[in-house]
Design a protein around this motif. Structure first.
Motif, PDB file in Angstrom:
ATOM      1  N   MET A 160      14.639  11.712  30.241  1.00  0.00           N
ATOM      2  CA  MET A 160      15.475  11.072  31.264  1.00  0.00           C
ATOM      3  C   MET A 160      16.892  10.857  30.722  1.00  0.00           C
ATOM      4  SD  MET A 160      13.369  10.253  33.946  1.00  0.00           S
ATOM      5  CE  MET A 160      14.605   9.471  34.853  1.00  0.00           C
ATOM      6  N   ARG A 161      16.983  10.684  29.400  1.00  0.00           N
ATOM      7  CA  ARG A 161      18.309  10.453  28.811  1.00  0.00           C
ATOM      8  C   ARG A 161      19.061  11.760  28.570  1.00  0.00           C
ATOM      9  NH1 ARG A 161      20.581   7.536  23.702  1.00  0.00           N
ATOM     10  NH2 ARG A 161      19.278   8.988  22.577  1.00  0.00           N
ATOM     11  N   SER A 162      18.321  12.873  28.648  1.00  0.00           N
ATOM     12  CA  SER A 162      18.945  14.174  28.380  1.00  0.00           C
ATOM     13  C   SER A 162      18.703  15.109  29.574  1.00  0.00           C
ATOM     14  CB  SER A 162      18.323  14.737  27.096  1.00  0.00           C
ATOM     15  OG  SER A 162      18.847  15.977  26.820  1.00  0.00           O
ATOM     16  N   PRO A 163      19.466  14.917  30.682  1.00  0.00           N
ATOM     17  CA  PRO A 163      19.192  15.646  31.923  1.00  0.00           C
ATOM     18  C   PRO A 163      19.165  17.170  31.758  1.00  0.00           C
ATOM     19  CG  PRO A 163      20.822  13.931  32.288  1.00  0.00           C
ATOM     20  CD  PRO A 163      20.590  13.987  30.819  1.00  0.00           C
ATOM     21  N   GLU A 164      19.961  17.705  30.813  1.00  0.00           N
ATOM     22  CA  GLU A 164      19.959  19.164  30.604  1.00  0.00           C
ATOM     23  C   GLU A 164      18.588  19.650  30.144  1.00  0.00           C
ATOM     24  OE1 GLU A 164      22.248  21.739  30.929  1.00  0.00           O
ATOM     25  OE2 GLU A 164      23.014  20.162  32.267  1.00  0.00           O
ATOM     26  N   ASP A 165      18.018  18.909  29.177  1.00  0.00           N
ATOM     27  CA  ASP A 165      16.701  19.298  28.662  1.00  0.00           C
ATOM     28  C   ASP A 165      15.633  19.104  29.731  1.00  0.00           C
ATOM     29  OD1 ASP A 165      17.236  20.099  25.918  1.00  0.00           O
ATOM     30  OD2 ASP A 165      17.855  18.019  25.614  1.00  0.00           O
ATOM     31  N   LEU A 166      15.760  18.010  30.512  1.00  0.00           N
ATOM     32  CA  LEU A 166      14.790  17.753  31.581  1.00  0.00           C
ATOM     33  C   LEU A 166      14.799  18.916  32.583  1.00  0.00           C
ATOM     34  CD1 LEU A 166      12.806  15.894  33.048  1.00  0.00           C
ATOM     35  CD2 LEU A 166      14.730  14.695  34.063  1.00  0.00           C
ATOM     36  N   LYS A 167      16.030  19.342  32.928  1.00  0.00           N
ATOM     37  CA  LYS A 167      16.168  20.434  33.892  1.00  0.00           C
ATOM     38  C   LYS A 167      15.506  21.719  33.344  1.00  0.00           C
ATOM     39  CE  LYS A 167      20.016  22.479  36.095  1.00  0.00           C
ATOM     40  NZ  LYS A 167      21.466  22.519  36.006  1.00  0.00           N
ATOM     41  N   ARG A 168      15.735  21.953  32.042  1.00  0.00           N
ATOM     42  CA  ARG A 168      15.199  23.175  31.442  1.00  0.00           C
ATOM     43  C   ARG A 168      13.663  23.143  31.423  1.00  0.00           C
ATOM     44  NH1 ARG A 168      17.321  25.761  25.712  1.00  0.00           N
ATOM     45  NH2 ARG A 168      15.791  27.440  25.654  1.00  0.00           N
ATOM     46  N   VAL A 169      13.075  21.982  31.131  1.00  0.00           N
ATOM     47  CA  VAL A 169      11.608  21.870  31.115  1.00  0.00           C
ATOM     48  C   VAL A 169      11.055  22.069  32.520  1.00  0.00           C
ATOM     49  CG1 VAL A 169       9.669  20.284  30.773  1.00  0.00           C
ATOM     50  CG2 VAL A 169      11.487  20.343  29.104  1.00  0.00           C
ATOM     51  N   GLN A 170      11.712  21.458  33.517  1.00  0.00           N
ATOM     52  CA  GLN A 170      11.182  21.588  34.879  1.00  0.00           C
ATOM     53  C   GLN A 170      11.344  23.011  35.409  1.00  0.00           C
ATOM     54  OE1 GLN A 170      12.861  18.001  36.853  1.00  0.00           O
ATOM     55  NE2 GLN A 170      10.771  17.226  36.841  1.00  0.00           N
ATOM     56  N   GLN A 171      12.433  23.685  34.999  1.00  0.00           N
ATOM     57  CA  GLN A 171      12.609  25.087  35.397  1.00  0.00           C
ATOM     58  C   GLN A 171      11.502  25.945  34.786  1.00  0.00           C
ATOM     59  OE1 GLN A 171      14.917  26.121  37.703  1.00  0.00           O
ATOM     60  NE2 GLN A 171      13.565  27.924  37.583  1.00  0.00           N
ATOM     61  N   GLU A 172      11.186  25.645  33.502  1.00  0.00           N
ATOM     62  CA  GLU A 172      10.112  26.387  32.824  1.00  0.00           C
ATOM     63  C   GLU A 172       8.781  26.178  33.566  1.00  0.00           C
ATOM     64  OE1 GLU A 172       9.234  26.855  28.217  1.00  0.00           O
ATOM     65  OE2 GLU A 172       8.408  24.970  28.934  1.00  0.00           O
ATOM     66  N   LEU A 173       8.531  24.924  33.983  1.00  0.00           N
ATOM     67  CA  LEU A 173       7.288  24.631  34.713  1.00  0.00           C
ATOM     68  C   LEU A 173       7.255  25.410  36.035  1.00  0.00           C
ATOM     69  CD1 LEU A 173       7.123  20.823  33.943  1.00  0.00           C
ATOM     70  CD2 LEU A 173       5.228  22.399  33.555  1.00  0.00           C
ATOM     71  N   THR A 174       8.401  25.478  36.718  1.00  0.00           N
ATOM     72  CA  THR A 174       8.451  26.221  37.980  1.00  0.00           C
ATOM     73  C   THR A 174       8.167  27.700  37.720  1.00  0.00           C
ATOM     74  OG1 THR A 174      10.151  24.685  38.694  1.00  0.00           O
ATOM     75  CG2 THR A 174       9.887  26.662  40.030  1.00  0.00           C
ATOM     76  N   ASN A 175       8.784  28.261  36.663  1.00  0.00           N
ATOM     77  CA  ASN A 175       8.595  29.692  36.378  1.00  0.00           C
ATOM     78  C   ASN A 175       7.160  30.018  35.982  1.00  0.00           C
ATOM     79  OD1 ASN A 175      11.291  29.840  36.799  1.00  0.00           O
ATOM     80  ND2 ASN A 175      11.869  30.061  34.632  1.00  0.00           N
ATOM     81  N   VAL A 176       6.583  29.167  35.115  1.00  0.00           N
ATOM     82  CA  VAL A 176       5.260  29.489  34.571  1.00  0.00           C
ATOM     83  C   VAL A 176       4.145  29.128  35.554  1.00  0.00           C
ATOM     84  CG1 VAL A 176       3.600  28.869  32.744  1.00  0.00           C
ATOM     85  CG2 VAL A 176       6.010  29.261  32.167  1.00  0.00           C
ATOM     86  N   VAL A 177       4.230  27.949  36.165  1.00  0.00           N
ATOM     87  CA  VAL A 177       3.123  27.450  36.988  1.00  0.00           C
ATOM     88  C   VAL A 177       3.380  27.705  38.479  1.00  0.00           C
ATOM     89  CG1 VAL A 177       1.721  25.397  37.505  1.00  0.00           C
ATOM     90  CG2 VAL A 177       2.819  25.617  35.263  1.00  0.00           C
ATOM     91  N   GLY A 178       4.639  27.613  38.893  1.00  0.00           N
ATOM     92  CA  GLY A 178       4.974  27.719  40.320  1.00  0.00           C
ATOM     93  C   GLY A 178       4.811  26.360  40.988  1.00  0.00           C
ATOM     94  N   LEU A 179       5.307  26.265  42.234  1.00  0.00           N
ATOM     95  CA  LEU A 179       5.282  24.951  42.889  1.00  0.00           C
ATOM     96  C   LEU A 179       4.060  24.760  43.791  1.00  0.00           C
ATOM     97  CD1 LEU A 179       9.077  24.527  43.734  1.00  0.00           C
ATOM     98  CD2 LEU A 179       7.789  23.538  41.835  1.00  0.00           C
TER      99      LEU A 179
END
Ligand code: HEM
Length: 462
Positions: free
Chosen positions: A277-296
């Motif tokens: 939460m303190r590092s929005p760039e890293d949060l965004k990157r993790v959530q993008q990875e989750l979208t790519n690997v798992v899908g929504l």
């Protein structure tokens, strides 16, 4: 100086005096180890000398005189207990523990989904989660009422373990009990006896009633297979012939699992959420990875984890900056020499895993949260052979619950981040987050993390 004997205080002293620091507390020799190289000497080169555990009066009494594994000294009893625990309780083959993680994480996600759009206290949420996981893995049930009683017992044990007891330093004061601690210890152990004896009796009755053996076993069932009124330990290879457990052993092992497996995992999950939460760039990157690997369209499943590379880097970075057990407590069995310094037998040794993870000679920008450092080749791993990164310890006394702990950590964080978008409450900015910790057996956040979830997936969550 007593208030300096925390991971932070000792790290500061180490900057001034070096990686081996000797303190005298009454009759007690205390040695703080704060650099990767000195940790290697203690946990690898001389681990046969440094593998005992120190115990104060409360720990000795509340563990039925070290009848458990975590506080037993190194020796034949500990070795057989460890073998039993690793093979029967913490093994990946005990699918029931892994099932409790999945079921309880699902329950947590449903609870968060019901509270979408409101402030959620992530700290309380994840401490509740890990207590449920371990309670269910140990006792097989998740009765709320019984669990509340048990939590009260755990909390009193925790307070007594950490209480400053003057008799630990001036032994003849023990019989006077001027602080009233002995009376509290007797009461606390009586409550535990009452609670777990009933559970053990129930399990024995259940086993007799169903002679084909229960299909779903919990940890108490596993331990009861070794139950006898007479304790026994020998060095035989066959586990069933080499060790017999009394009720006290069983109770003490269950407490090891409760203490080892709840706060450690919960504090790591809360720190992971706070750092992201303190590092929005890293949060965004993790959530993008989750979208790519798992899908929504679905939730995360176990086979996805090996493809969630950046999420895993973030969790490693969290364990580097916030090792859940910041000081590893050991005791020397005989005289030893470390970096040319003499360390007497029976010294209390504190290995500062927190300071080691932030050692400037081992880590670039050591104080910064930079998960991408773990993408580089040759970066240290936490399996125990790189002494600049020891969140699970290393060698004989290293954590036997590592696999289960990591599984719960990955499951919980991946689900929280994949299922929801999180905002800080009341217009708070990421840089406003207070990242202080409190010192105890673990070092959780001083202030509970609160954030507001909103659903992110296309599938229903409950
Ligand atoms: C993120 C999760 C966890 C972390 C970071 C962690 C870390 C540690 C550390 C640092 C030690 C002490 C090592 C030493 O003294 O050198 C330890 C010991 C231990 N841990 Fe864990 N742990 C975790 C999860 C668990 C879980 C889930 C369990 C049980 C269900 C567990 C049970 C134990 C026990 C019983 C010991 C004592 C081992 C012995 O003395 O032989 N831990 N852990």
């Amino acid at each position: 100086m007593m208030d300096q004997l925390t991971h932070r205080g000792l790290a500061k002293l180490a900057k001034q005096y070096g990686g081996v620091l000797h303190l005298r507390m009454g009759f007690l020799h205390v040695v703080a180890i704060s650099s990767p190289d000195t940790a290697r000497q203690v946990l690898q080169a001389h681990d046969n000398i440094f593998s005992n555990r120190p115990a104060n009066i409360a720990i000795s009494y509340l563990t039925y005189d070290r009848a458990d594994m975590a506080f037993a000294h190194y020796g034949p009893f500990w070795r057989q207990m460890r073998k039993l625990c690793v093979m029967k309780l913490f093994s990946r083959r005990r699918a029931e523990s892994w099932d409790s993680v999945r079921d309880e994480v699902d329950g947590m996600i449903r609870a968060v989904a019901r509270n979408s759009g409101t402030n959620v206290n992530i700290g309380e949420l994840v401490f509740g989660l890990t207590r449920n996981i371990i309670y269910r893995a140990a006792f097989g049930s998740s009765s709320n009422e019984a669990q509340d009683d048990f939590i009260k017992i755990l909390q009193e044990f925790s307070k007594l373990f950490g209480a400053f007891n003057v008799a630990d330093f001036v032994p003849w004061l023990d019989c006077l009990d001027i602080q009233g601690l002995n009376r509290r210890m007797i009461k606390a152990r009586d409550s535990l006896d009452g609670f777990i004896d009933c559970i053990i009796d129930d399990h024995i009755r259940k086993k007799k009633a169903d002679s084909t053996g229960p299909v779903d076993t919990d940890m108490v069932d596993e331990l009861l297979a070794f139950y006898s009124d007479e304790p026994k330990v020998s060095e035989s290879e066959d586990l069933h012939n080499s060790i017999k457990l009394t009720r006290n052993n069983i109770k003490a092992i269950i407490m090891d699992v409760m203490f080892g497996g709840t706060e450690t995992v919960a504090s790591a999950i809360e720190w992971a959420m706070a750092e992201l939460m303190r590092s929005p760039e890293d949060l965004k990157r993790v959530q993008q990875e989750l979208t790519n690997v798992v899908g929504l369209a679905r939730k995360v499943e176990e086979p996805d984890f090996e493809k969630l590379i950046y999420l895993r880097c973030c969790l490693k970075e969290v364990l580097r900056l916030h090792p859940p057990i910041p000081l590893l407590l050991h005791e020397t069995a005989e005289d030893a020499t470390v970096s040319g310094y003499h360390i007497p037998a029976k010294s209390r040794v504190m290995i500062n895993a927190w300071a080691i993870g932030r050692d400037e000679s081992a880590w670039e920008d050591a104080e910064e949260f930079k998960p991408s450092r773990f993408l580089r080749d040759g970066v240290p791993d936490f399996k125990g052979s790189n002494f600049e990164f020891i969140p699970f310890g290393s060698g004989r006394r290293s954590c036997p619950g590592m696999q289960l702990g990591l599984y719960a950590l990955e499951m919980a964080v991946a689900h929280l981040l994949h299922c929801f978008t999180w905002e800080l409450p009341d217009g708070m900015k990421p840089s406003d987050l207070d990242m202080s910790d409190v010192f105890g057996l673990t070092a959780p956040r001083a202030e509970r993390l609160v954030a507001v979830p909103s659903p992110r997936l296309l599938c229903p969550l409950y």
